[in-house]
Design a protein around this motif. Structure first.
Motif, short mmCIF file in Angstrom:
data_model
loop_
_atom_site.label_atom_id
_atom_site.label_comp_id
_atom_site.label_asym_id
_atom_site.label_seq_id
_atom_site.Cartn_x
_atom_site.Cartn_y
_atom_site.Cartn_z
N UNK A 121 2.71 19.63 32.42
CA UNK A 121 3.78 19.91 31.46
C UNK A 121 4.38 21.30 31.70
N UNK A 122 3.53 22.26 32.08
CA UNK A 122 4.05 23.59 32.39
C UNK A 122 5.01 23.53 33.58
N UNK A 123 4.65 22.77 34.60
CA UNK A 123 5.51 22.67 35.78
C UNK A 123 6.84 22.01 35.44
N UNK A 125 8.32 22.30 32.31
CA UNK A 125 9.07 23.15 31.41
C UNK A 125 9.44 24.51 31.95
N UNK A 126 8.60 25.06 32.83
CA UNK A 126 8.79 26.43 33.29
C UNK A 126 10.12 26.67 34.02
N UNK A 127 10.59 25.76 34.88
CA UNK A 127 11.87 26.03 35.57
C UNK A 127 13.04 26.21 34.62
N UNK A 128 12.94 25.68 33.40
CA UNK A 128 14.04 25.80 32.44
C UNK A 128 14.04 27.18 31.79
N UNK A 129 12.86 27.78 31.70
CA UNK A 129 12.74 29.13 31.12
C UNK A 129 12.08 30.01 32.17
N UNK A 130 12.85 30.54 33.06
CA UNK A 130 12.31 31.15 34.28
C UNK A 130 11.53 32.44 34.06
N UNK A 131 11.67 33.07 32.90
CA UNK A 131 10.91 34.31 32.65
C UNK A 131 9.53 34.02 32.07
N UNK A 132 9.24 32.78 31.81
CA UNK A 132 8.01 32.43 31.12
C UNK A 132 6.76 32.77 31.92
N UNK A 133 6.79 32.55 33.22
CA UNK A 133 5.61 32.80 34.04
C UNK A 133 5.20 34.26 33.98
N UNK A 134 6.19 35.16 34.04
CA UNK A 134 5.88 36.58 34.01
C UNK A 134 5.31 37.00 32.66
N UNK A 135 5.84 36.45 31.58
CA UNK A 135 5.38 36.83 30.24
C UNK A 135 4.00 36.25 29.96
N UNK A 136 3.81 34.98 30.27
CA UNK A 136 2.55 34.32 29.95
C UNK A 136 1.46 34.62 30.97
N UNK A 137 1.86 35.12 32.15
CA UNK A 137 0.87 35.40 33.18
C UNK A 137 0.37 34.14 33.86
N UNK A 138 1.28 33.19 34.06
CA UNK A 138 0.93 31.91 34.67
C UNK A 138 1.85 31.68 35.87
N UNK A 139 1.30 31.15 36.96
CA UNK A 139 2.12 30.79 38.11
C UNK A 139 3.13 29.72 37.72
N UNK A 140 4.22 29.65 38.46
CA UNK A 140 5.23 28.64 38.17
C UNK A 140 4.71 27.23 38.41
N UNK A 173 3.48 30.56 26.14
CA UNK A 173 2.78 29.46 26.80
C UNK A 173 2.96 28.15 26.04
N UNK A 174 2.71 28.19 24.74
CA UNK A 174 2.83 26.97 23.93
C UNK A 174 4.27 26.47 23.92
N UNK A 175 5.22 27.39 23.86
CA UNK A 175 6.61 26.98 23.87
C UNK A 175 7.02 26.27 25.15
N UNK A 176 6.49 26.72 26.29
CA UNK A 176 6.83 26.07 27.56
C UNK A 176 6.19 24.68 27.66
N UNK A 177 4.97 24.53 27.15
CA UNK A 177 4.35 23.21 27.14
C UNK A 177 5.18 22.27 26.27
N UNK A 178 5.67 22.77 25.14
CA UNK A 178 6.54 21.96 24.29
C UNK A 178 7.81 21.56 25.03
N UNK A 179 8.35 22.49 25.80
CA UNK A 179 9.54 22.19 26.59
C UNK A 179 9.24 21.10 27.62
N UNK A 180 8.07 21.16 28.24
CA UNK A 180 7.66 20.12 29.19
C UNK A 180 7.58 18.76 28.53
N UNK A 181 7.10 18.72 27.29
CA UNK A 181 7.04 17.46 26.56
C UNK A 181 8.44 16.91 26.30
#
Length: 241
Positions: A121-123, A125-140, A173-181
């Motif tokens: 789900x992160x994979x 959602x993350x491309x839609x919010x490109x700054x998320x990886x840097x903030x959450x500390x998670x790879x794209x 992190x939770x917001x990006x998972x929600x975006x993936x859903x």
């Protein structure tokens, strides 16, 4: 069927992995916890105990250099069982320290148990919010192990680092998972619209139902994301109590 459907449930008070038994209660509880579990405690007393134990736990870990104590606190839910911790903190308001800690512990447990689904789900959602990886500390494109490590690092950061930063990471992190859903829900709806009649109509109906379930879960996760973000703001203002 998309594995996100029905596999993640989130609410203002919890993250739950369906289909898995809850952790067993141990024979011995920490004294501070044991003192707060009497069945005859009135709501106000329980509130006092929730706030007292939350502050005591946070203060204890911030003041110690003993890695064993840090590990014991981080794995509190694993050892004591989610039911035991729930008796103390689950009824606390989301804008309180015990309420925020309750959500952080459940976030860690949820991420570790459903690391494969969450990584996928992160994979999405993350491309839609490109700054998320840097903030959450998670790879794209995180692996399952990356998700587990992130779960631990967010909770560790809450106790050993800047509490507001940890809550911000959790919120993103939770917001990006929600975006993936939501991405998954859109894909299911598109599939359903391609087969609206005939023999495929029943399958289309199931896809729409699944999409609705995913959107409902995403909405709940977004509420939790906002709870973390609000908690971070309150902490910075010295108002998270």
């Amino acid at each position: 069927m998309h594995s996100g459907s029905g596999s993640i449930i989130a609410s203002r008070s919890a993250f739950t992995h369906t289909g898995s038994p809850r952790p067993a209660r141990p024979g011995q509880l920490d004294q501070a916890i044991a003192e707060g579990l009497a069945s005859d405690v009135d709501p106000e007393r329980l509130r006092e105990v929730a706030h007292t134990t939350a502050w005591a736990l946070l203060s204890k870990v911030h003041k110690t250099d003993d890695p064993a104590i840090v590990e014991r606190v981080l794995t509190l839910v694993d050892r004591e069982g989610v039911d035991v911790i729930a008796e103390l903190w689950s009824k606390a308001e989301p804008d309180s320290l015990p309420g925020v800690l309750w959500r952080l512990y459940l976030l860690r447990s949820w991420m570790r148990k459903q690391r494969d689904t969450i990584a996928r789900l992160w994979r999405l959602g993350e491309p839609i919010a490109t700054s998320a990886s840097a903030i959450a500390g998670v790879d794209s494109a995180p692996t399952e192990d990356d998700i587990a490590r992130t779960a631990d690092s967010i909770l560790t950061g809450a106790f050993r680092g800047d509490f507001a930063v940890a809550l911000t990471r959790a919120s993103v992190f939770v917001g990006i998972v929600a975006l993936g859903l939501r991405v998954e829900a859109r894909e299911l709806t598109q599939q359903a619209n391609l087969n609206p009649v005939g023999s495929a109509a029943e399958q289309s109906k199931r896809w729409r139902t699944q999409a609705a379930q995913l959107l409902h879960t995403a909405a709940n996760l977004n509420i939790t994301s906002k709870d973390f973000k609000h908690g971070a703001a309150l902490w910075r203002q010295g108002k998270l109590e």
